[in-house]
Design a protein around this motif. Structure first.
Motif, mmCIF file in Angstrom:
data_model
loop_
_atom_site.group_PDB
_atom_site.id
_atom_site.type_symbol
_atom_site.label_atom_id
_atom_site.label_comp_id
_atom_site.label_asym_id
_atom_site.label_seq_id
_atom_site.Cartn_x
_atom_site.Cartn_y
_atom_site.Cartn_z
ATOM 1 N N LEU A 224 11.902 -17.216 51.837
ATOM 2 C CA LEU A 224 10.797 -16.466 51.628
ATOM 3 C C LEU A 224 10.076 -15.576 52.482
ATOM 4 C CD1 LEU A 224 8.957 -19.535 49.432
ATOM 5 C CD2 LEU A 224 9.841 -17.108 48.498
ATOM 6 N N ARG A 225 10.329 -15.944 53.645
ATOM 7 C CA ARG A 225 9.793 -15.192 54.840
ATOM 8 C C ARG A 225 10.901 -13.818 54.979
ATOM 9 N NH1 ARG A 225 7.909 -19.549 59.400
ATOM 10 N NH2 ARG A 225 8.226 -21.206 57.856
ATOM 11 N N ASP A 226 12.009 -14.129 54.917
ATOM 12 C CA ASP A 226 13.043 -13.189 54.851
ATOM 13 C C ASP A 226 12.830 -12.146 53.595
ATOM 14 O OD1 ASP A 226 14.560 -14.392 56.762
ATOM 15 O OD2 ASP A 226 15.986 -15.338 55.584
ATOM 16 N N GLU A 227 12.594 -12.457 52.658
ATOM 17 C CA GLU A 227 12.465 -11.767 51.230
ATOM 18 C C GLU A 227 11.146 -10.986 51.550
ATOM 19 O OE1 GLU A 227 12.785 -9.926 47.815
ATOM 20 O OE2 GLU A 227 14.174 -11.171 48.823
ATOM 21 N N SER A 228 9.891 -11.495 51.989
ATOM 22 C CA SER A 228 8.750 -10.707 52.467
ATOM 23 C C SER A 228 8.916 -9.746 53.380
ATOM 24 C CB SER A 228 7.757 -11.764 52.987
ATOM 25 O OG SER A 228 7.794 -12.057 54.328
ATOM 26 N N ASN A 229 9.876 -9.926 54.302
ATOM 27 C CA ASN A 229 10.257 -8.945 55.350
ATOM 28 C C ASN A 229 11.280 -7.708 54.632
ATOM 29 O OD1 ASN A 229 9.035 -9.973 57.270
ATOM 30 N ND2 ASN A 229 10.921 -11.093 57.967
ATOM 31 N N ARG A 230 11.880 -8.072 53.756
ATOM 32 C CA ARG A 230 12.662 -7.021 52.987
ATOM 33 C C ARG A 230 11.695 -6.214 52.081
ATOM 34 N NH1 ARG A 230 17.169 -11.277 53.091
ATOM 35 N NH2 ARG A 230 16.109 -12.269 51.446
ATOM 36 N N LEU A 231 10.671 -6.717 51.551
ATOM 37 C CA LEU A 231 9.685 -6.069 50.686
ATOM 38 C C LEU A 231 9.151 -5.227 51.667
ATOM 39 C CD1 LEU A 231 8.513 -9.045 48.429
ATOM 40 C CD2 LEU A 231 9.993 -6.878 47.792
ATOM 41 N N LYS A 461 2.288 -12.428 49.312
ATOM 42 C CA LYS A 461 2.285 -13.819 48.416
ATOM 43 C C LYS A 461 3.341 -14.635 48.524
ATOM 44 C CE LYS A 461 2.937 -15.072 43.456
ATOM 45 N NZ LYS A 461 3.191 -14.377 42.186
ATOM 46 N N LYS A 462 4.629 -14.057 48.967
ATOM 47 C CA LYS A 462 5.615 -14.843 49.406
ATOM 48 C C LYS A 462 5.536 -15.519 50.736
ATOM 49 C CE LYS A 462 9.452 -12.570 46.823
ATOM 50 N NZ LYS A 462 9.414 -13.700 45.868
ATOM 51 N N ARG A 463 4.772 -15.087 51.660
ATOM 52 C CA ARG A 463 4.470 -15.626 52.989
ATOM 53 C C ARG A 463 3.503 -16.961 52.666
ATOM 54 N NH1 ARG A 463 3.770 -10.166 56.801
ATOM 55 N NH2 ARG A 463 6.343 -9.648 57.031
ATOM 56 N N TYR A 464 2.659 -16.591 51.642
ATOM 57 C CA TYR A 464 1.841 -17.726 51.282
ATOM 58 C C TYR A 464 2.629 -18.974 50.706
ATOM 59 C CZ TYR A 464 -1.428 -20.426 48.588
ATOM 60 O OH TYR A 464 -2.114 -21.681 47.890
ATOM 61 N N GLU A 465 3.688 -18.549 50.097
ATOM 62 C CA GLU A 465 4.348 -19.281 49.391
ATOM 63 C C GLU A 465 5.270 -20.258 50.389
ATOM 64 O OE1 GLU A 465 6.591 -17.208 46.314
ATOM 65 O OE2 GLU A 465 5.017 -17.138 44.946
#
Length: 483
Positions: A224-231, A461-465
């Motif tokens: 999820l952290r990786d996905e937040s960074n991509r966003l 939001k993904k970082r919170y998750e």
């Protein structure tokens, strides 16, 4: 006091002040030999001894973390002399940045550096730990860190069974595991820990199912952290494309000049005589923004922010966990779950915390002292936590611009404009008045601005998750470590 002031000494009140108890323990000679004949008291720390006893009484047998038969062999790289260059294909990161959600390189080294540069790279699935200075900080290598170059002062841990990595990571971050680990440190001024010290660190050999469950939670959290960074990367690129922004270096027309000189009109001085405020790069950047944006306003515009403020300084009263609110400073600003947090007394600082210090979701935070310009967007799990008065708060006008505001200041262009206002010959500072004056473009393409904003909020939001998933390990760890 009576002798010094000429007044009679006050009668004794009968008040008895309890001195803090002295920590002590007895150590057998065999234990000293077993621990490498080390005589530092920290090696036999009382709390660490209690931690060892706790896991020894646990429901699962113990094995060792390192060593020939350990669960996770580790290594460091040899020291080398860095050849720094302005830019190259070899960005290098400092060990402390393993805690950052989205780390930035410390600089670039030359291909001529006398070391095996590729051997400095970390690999996906490794557990990383700082082993010099501030030791014991732990991270897991996912897509964000994979293949990055780190300096030699970083312990790389390779689990014999890859699915144990999340379990080892969680153990080393736990209160008991980290306490045991730190007893192996040495050094009077700068502390260190070596790979061979992990051979003395016990770890419960939990069933495969439990280890796999913990590992999967860690992997999902880091995904999820990786996905937040991509966003975040997509949002920055969208902003860059909408404003047709080239690399920042393109604005510096005289970057190859032997001596950097430039002229400034008296009308443009703004009562600032420091050359860094007037560098041509900033002027060229602002002109470019005005050409390609619908409008260039300032952070202080009420369409952008409700307020920009810097809390006043105060004498802090810290308390034990459970008696106050989580408190952290600028050093932890880029971490998902700030470590080395303290707890600020609710009874002493309740009014100040409610009015100035507590954090609100989607507020943009900017460090104002030391390392100026580190930027973060407050995730949901930070709400009502308390941040240092050395962090400037930018309250967005609404959630419709909160993410866009953060992306702009996080980008290299916004960061350059923040740095413009920095002052101080030894320690740099910026104030809330400076932040209000920073130019910010409003895009001609309203859809691109809205999408940039939405991407940033989704990343938050993904970082919170990701935080929630890692906290879920808190329900599994006691089953492993305690009776």
């Amino acid at each position: 006091n009576g002798i010094l002031t000429g007044q009679p000494a006050a009668p004794e009140s009968g008040l008895v002040v309890d001195e803090p108890p002295i920590k002590w323990c007895s150590v057998t000679l065999s234990e000293i030999v077993k621990r490498g004949k080390r005589l530092e008291a920290s090696v036999y720390d009382v709390e660490a001894k209690q931690a060892r006893e706790t896991i020894a009484r646990g429901r699962y047998p113990l094995t060792t973390l390192g060593g020939e038969n350990g669960r996770a062999p580790s290594y460091t790289r040899g020291r080398f002399k860095r050849i720094w260059v302005k830019e190259s294909d070899y960005p290098i990161y400092q060990p402390s940045s393993i805690m950052d959600i989205k780390p930035s390189p410390d600089g670039y080294i030359s291909a001529l550096t006398d070391t095996d540069i590729d051997a400095l790279r970390v690999s996906k699935g490794q557990v990383l730990m700082t082993c010099s200075g501030t030791i014991g900080k732990v991270s897991y290598v996912s897509d964000t860190l994979d293949h990055l170059i780190f300096s030699n002062d970083l312990l790389r841990i390779n689990c014999r069974n890859p699915s144990d990595a999340g379990y080892v990571y969680t153990y080393l971050k736990s209160k008991l595991g980290n306490k045991i680990l730190l007893t192996n440190s040495y050094g009077a001024v700068i502390t260190h820990i070596e790979p061979e010290h992990l051979a003395t660190v016990p770890i419960p050999d939990a069933p495969v199912e439990i280890k796999r469950s913990i590992h999967n939670l860690v992997v999902r959290s880091y995904a999820l952290r990786d996905e937040s960074n991509r966003l975040i990367d997509r949002a920055v690129q969208l902003l860059t494309d909408a404003l047709r922004l080239p690399k920042l270096e393109a604005f510096d027309a005289d970057r190859d000049a032997p001596v950097e000189t430039f002229q400034v009109k008296l009308s443009d001085m703004d009562c600032r005589l420091d050359a860094s405020y007037h560098i041509p790069v900033v002027s060229a950047l602002v002109r470019h923004l005005k050409q390609h944006a619908e409008e260039v306003t300032t952070i202080g515009d009420n369409r952008v922010s409700k307020g920009v403020f810097l809390p006043g300084r105060f004498k802090r009263v810290y308390v034990e966990k459970g008696y106050g609110r989580v408190f952290f400073g600028g050093k932890q600003l880029l971490e998902l779950d700030p470590e080395n947090t303290k707890y600020l007394s609710t009874s002493k600082h309740d009014k100040r915390m409610r009015e100035e210090l507590e954090l609100k979701e989607n507020t943009t935070l900017v460090t104002r002292s030391g390392t100026v310009g580190k930027t973060a967007l407050v995730p949901r799990h930070w709400v009502n936590w308390v941040a240092s008065e050395d962090i400037i708060r930018i309250v967005p006008a609404s959630n419709d611009i909160a993410g866009y505001l953060y992306i702009y200041l996080f980008s290299e262009y916004g960061a350059e404009l923040i740095q413009r206002y920095a002052y101080g010959s030894v320690i740099s500072h910026v104030d809330d008045t400076h932040i209000r004056q920073i130019p910010i473009p409003l895009l001609k393409n309203h859809g691109a601005q809205q999408e940039t904003n939405a991407l940033a909020l989704e990343a938050n939001k993904k970082r919170y998750e990701a935080y929630l998933l890692e906290q879920a390990n808190g329900t599994l760890v006691p089953l492993v470590l305690e009776e």
